[in-house]
Enzyme design. Structure first.
Site, short mmCIF file in Angstrom:
data_model
loop_
_atom_site.label_atom_id
_atom_site.label_comp_id
_atom_site.label_asym_id
_atom_site.label_seq_id
_atom_site.Cartn_x
_atom_site.Cartn_y
_atom_site.Cartn_z
N SER A 134 0.84 -1.20 0.00
CA SER A 134 0.00 0.00 0.00
C SER A 134 0.87 1.24 0.00
CB SER A 134 -0.90 0.03 1.24
OG SER A 134 -0.16 0.42 2.38
N ASP A 135 0.36 2.32 -0.59
CA ASP A 135 0.98 3.61 -0.33
C ASP A 135 0.70 3.95 1.12
OD1 ASP A 135 2.34 5.98 -0.63
OD2 ASP A 135 1.23 6.62 -2.41
N TRP A 136 1.51 4.82 1.68
CA TRP A 136 1.44 5.11 3.12
C TRP A 136 0.13 5.82 3.44
CZ3 TRP A 136 5.10 2.36 1.72
CH2 TRP A 136 6.13 1.92 2.55
#
Length: 743
Positions: free
Chosen positions: A267-269
């Protein structure tokens, strides 16, 4: 008989005991590097508890996730970014850890890499940055970025590779191969449709399947199928009303089922928003869901991530089948065996002269000479006694800022210092500020150490620069954008297509004061240039990292012959671009919904369709020498489904110095059942020629170069009929054509 049976039973027992003892002394399969990875993965998985499997699926700190301590499998450590290795931060904070040995080499931004049009430079780039990541014991590099340049306002375009899916695909593959040769996973991002920063966490992108497959997916597909990327990062935005980090269509149906991706989806943060969607819709590892997890005040925030205790409870209750966590654990274990568990993994190297040299070489090949009237460039130091450099970007550190790609660089050579070092005593170099942009020099705790504060007014700064310009041989204005918020930076898009800080006025006044004016635009985006007719020489530079100033100086004085070409179009005005030719529903969106109304007509495809002349076309770039193209030929007039076709053209260096030319092959479908672009890039080759030398450039294509995506059939198709092979020095500078048939 009884004695024989007793002896036989004893033999069986002893045999079993010996087999059992041998089994206990054998190396576990997961530790045996001679075994296939899939066997090792299954063996390790069979030895893990449910809690250990879940622990693999979420972060344990800002940039790490758990390994399997009971099995000796190390933690996973990720790092930004695509241009250099991020400095260490605190375990659970964004603040710097204040190490003294984490200052990296800053490499050129990926716009520069794409502007080289050179896969060899991409391989060098990937290998070099991969060595830096490996030395710092990172096994996931969060890059490269391959999102398509849809609008020049996108604040993150400098991290990507331009507007064309074919060019991006050709450049991303060697980068991945170079990174992964170091036992570090390239995590290609942001999958998919992250083409603006406005409302990036919430906007739902509406795009038809044909546009998705033809424009926005090809680079990701090439990364997976040709580059064999070990990791993919999901995007923040939504698509089909699902967040991209857990999107059934993007991650399950396309990435896994169609492309057979066997790596890890990260995932992106902060990009995860729902536990059950994260479980079933293709996500493997959750990072950065903010420090409070799902409930503020938790003693360990990471326990409350979507794929942590909420996931574990669903598994323990039986509501979610254990196979769902097994799928994720397999992908993460596979990552470990490819990286941290590989005993032959190289050791890497960090902040070395070799990496600085690599960055400089890439930068020199990527800088683009846009205009050179009267051959003002290169600067002739035998006739030049005094040079005036004007502009904040001549002195401002550009490795700090821009968002997550902000770097703590070991050094950064400014353009002014690069020119002074190169010119030495051959000519006097003086400086004037000209304008004040952003005097700050800090981002994410990284401090440039510069004091760019200025007490003089804008009028005083212009007056000083103009005054000095009247008494010098050459004026070099170095401006453009910077990596501050609302410019080339993550988090927000630009507010205007114009140059900021009244630079147009400075340039105009300088052009009146001295006819020998060179404008150097440093940016990751196209900008308006209303003064092009008054300025003889224009150079497009980029955020070129540690060796930025040295690379620019070598181009300006002619030590290196410019050979870069634009990876995106420069429109005259913003409304010339497809994304800005409709209403706000098309950009930036209304009520968190954005619709790509231009469809497949992105960049030069739109300009061709609407017959709009760009300021500088896609693929444009001049040289200090000249090139002549011969007649274009194809090796066959008829091409079948299993055939390959080679397009050839001779190129002669007609100047008096060595140089490199990028020969571009575009394909035109003369008649199609669906609307198609006027032409599409389907091949290119960068050829180096000595003065007077001629070489034949041959580019081979197959039927994929003729295909379009049929959304009804949901497959790539090529129709029988006439095609044209078009050879150009840019999308607008066509050198020749040849016809052929597909049947």
């Amino acid at each position: 008989m009884k004695m024989k049976k007793t002896l036989l039973l004893l033999c069986i027992i002893l045999s079993g005991s010996i087999s059992w003892m041998n089994a206990q002394n054998e190396k576990p399969i997961y530790l045996d590097e001679n075994k296939p990875i899939e066997e090792r993965v299954e063996d390790a998985l069979s030895r893990m508890t449910l809690e250990e499997k879940v622990a693999l699926c979420h972060a344990q700190s800002k940039f790490s996730s758990a390994g399997v301590p009971s099995l000796g499998i190390p933690e996973n450590w990720a790092t930004d970014g695509p241009h250099g290795i991020r400095p260490e931060v605190m375990w659970d904070e964004w603040e710097q850890a204040e190490w003294t040995n984490d200052s990296c080499i800053a490499f050129p931004a990926l716009t520069c890499l794409a502007a080289t049009w050179n896969p060899e430079m991409s391989l060098l780039y990937g290998k070099s940055i991969g060595e830096e990541a490996r030395y710092r014991n990172k096994n996931i590099l969060l890059g490269p970025g391959v999102n398509i340049y849809r609008t020049p306002l996108n604040g993150r375009n400098f991290e990507y590779m331009g507007e064309d899916p074919f060019l991006t695909s050709q450049i991303v593959v060697p980068y991945i191969q170079g990174v992964q040769s170091n036992g570090v996973a390239a995590c290609v991002k942001h999958y998919a449709l992250n083409n603006q920063e406005i409302d990036r966490h919430t906007v739902n992108v509406n795009v038809d399947d044909r546009t998705l497959y033809e424009i926005y997916l090809p680079a990701f597909k090439a990364a997976v199928q040709e580059g064999k990327a070990w990791a993919i990062m999901g995007a923040y935005n939504r698509y089909k009303e699902q967040w991209a980090c857990h999107n059934d269509y993007l991650l399950n149906k396309i990435l896994r089922d169609e492309w057979n991706f066997d790596g890890v989806v990260v995932s992106d943060w902060g990009g995860v928003n729902n536990t059950k969607e994260a479980i079933y819709h293709g996500l493997d590892m959750e990072f950065g869901s903010w420090t409070d997890g799902l409930s503020e005040g938790a003693s360990n925030a990471y326990d409350n991530y979507y794929l942590s205790k909420p996931f574990l409870r669903l598994l323990q209750s039986g509501e979610v089948d254990v196979e769902e966590v097994n799928k994720k654990a397999r992908n993460i274990l596979r990552l470990a065996f490819r990286t941290t568990m590989d005993k032959n993994r190289p050791w890497g190297s960090f902040a070395t002269q070799a990496h600085g040299d690599a960055g400089r070489k890439i930068a020199e090949e990527g800088i683009v000479l846009l205009q050179n009237n009267n051959n003002l460039l290169p600067i002739d130091l035998t006739k030049t006694k005094k040079i005036l450099v004007v502009g904040e970007n001549a002195i401002k550190a550009m490795t700090v800022g821009g968002g997550s790609s902000s770097l703590k660089a070991k050094y950064e050579v400014s353009p002014l210092d690069g020119l002074k070092a190169r010119i030495g005593n051959q000519a006097e170099v003086i400086y004037a500020r000209g304008y004040v942009g952003d005097a700050s020099g800090e981002y994410n705790g990284v401090v440039s150490g510069q004091d760019l504060s200025e007490s003089r007014s804008a009028d005083e700064l212009i007056a000083e620069a103009v005054n000095l310009a009247k008494g010098v041989d050459v004026v070099v204005f170095i401006g453009g954008l910077n990596k501050s918020d609302f410019q080339d930076s993550e988090g927000n898009d630009r507010k205007s297509y114009d140059l900021p800080y009244s630079q147009d006025k400075v340039i105009t006044e300088l052009s009146k004061a001295n006819k020998n004016l060179v404008v150097v635009n440093i940016s990751g985006n196209a900008v308006a240039m209303p003064w092009t007719k008054a300025v003889p020489a224009i150079v497009q530079s980029w955020y070129n990292g540690s060796e930025s100033g040295n690379a620019l100086a070598s181009i300006l004085v002619g030590d290196a012959n410019p050979s870069g070409k634009l990876p995106f179009s420069f429109p005259v005005r913003l409304t010339d671009i497809g994304a800005h030719s409709f209403d706000t529903e098309c950009y930036p969106g209304v009520d968190k919904e954005v619709t790509y109304k231009e469809g497949i007509f992105v960049g030069y495809r739109w300009l061709d369709k609407e017959k709009i002349k760009p300021l500088f076309p896609f693929g444009h770039g001049l040289s200090y020498t000249t090139f002549k193209y011969g007649k274009v030929s194809v090796d066959k007039s008829n091409m079948g489904a299993t055939d390959k076709l080679t397009v050839s053209v001779s190129v002669t260096n007609t100047g008096n110095r060595a140089g490199s030319e990028i020969v571009q092959l575009y394909i035109k479908d003369m008649k199609s059942s669906l609307p198609r672009p006027e032409k599409e890039l389907k091949g290119f080759d960068k050829v180096s020629l000595k003065a007077g030398e001629t070489k034949t450039v041959s580019i081979t294509i197959d039927k994929s170069a003729l295909s379009f995506f049929d959304p009804v059939k949901h497959e790539w198709v090529v129709e029988e009929g006439d095609f044209e092979a078009i050879i150009g020095a840019s999308a607008s500078d066509i050198k020749g054509k040849a016809s052929f048939k597909f049947q």
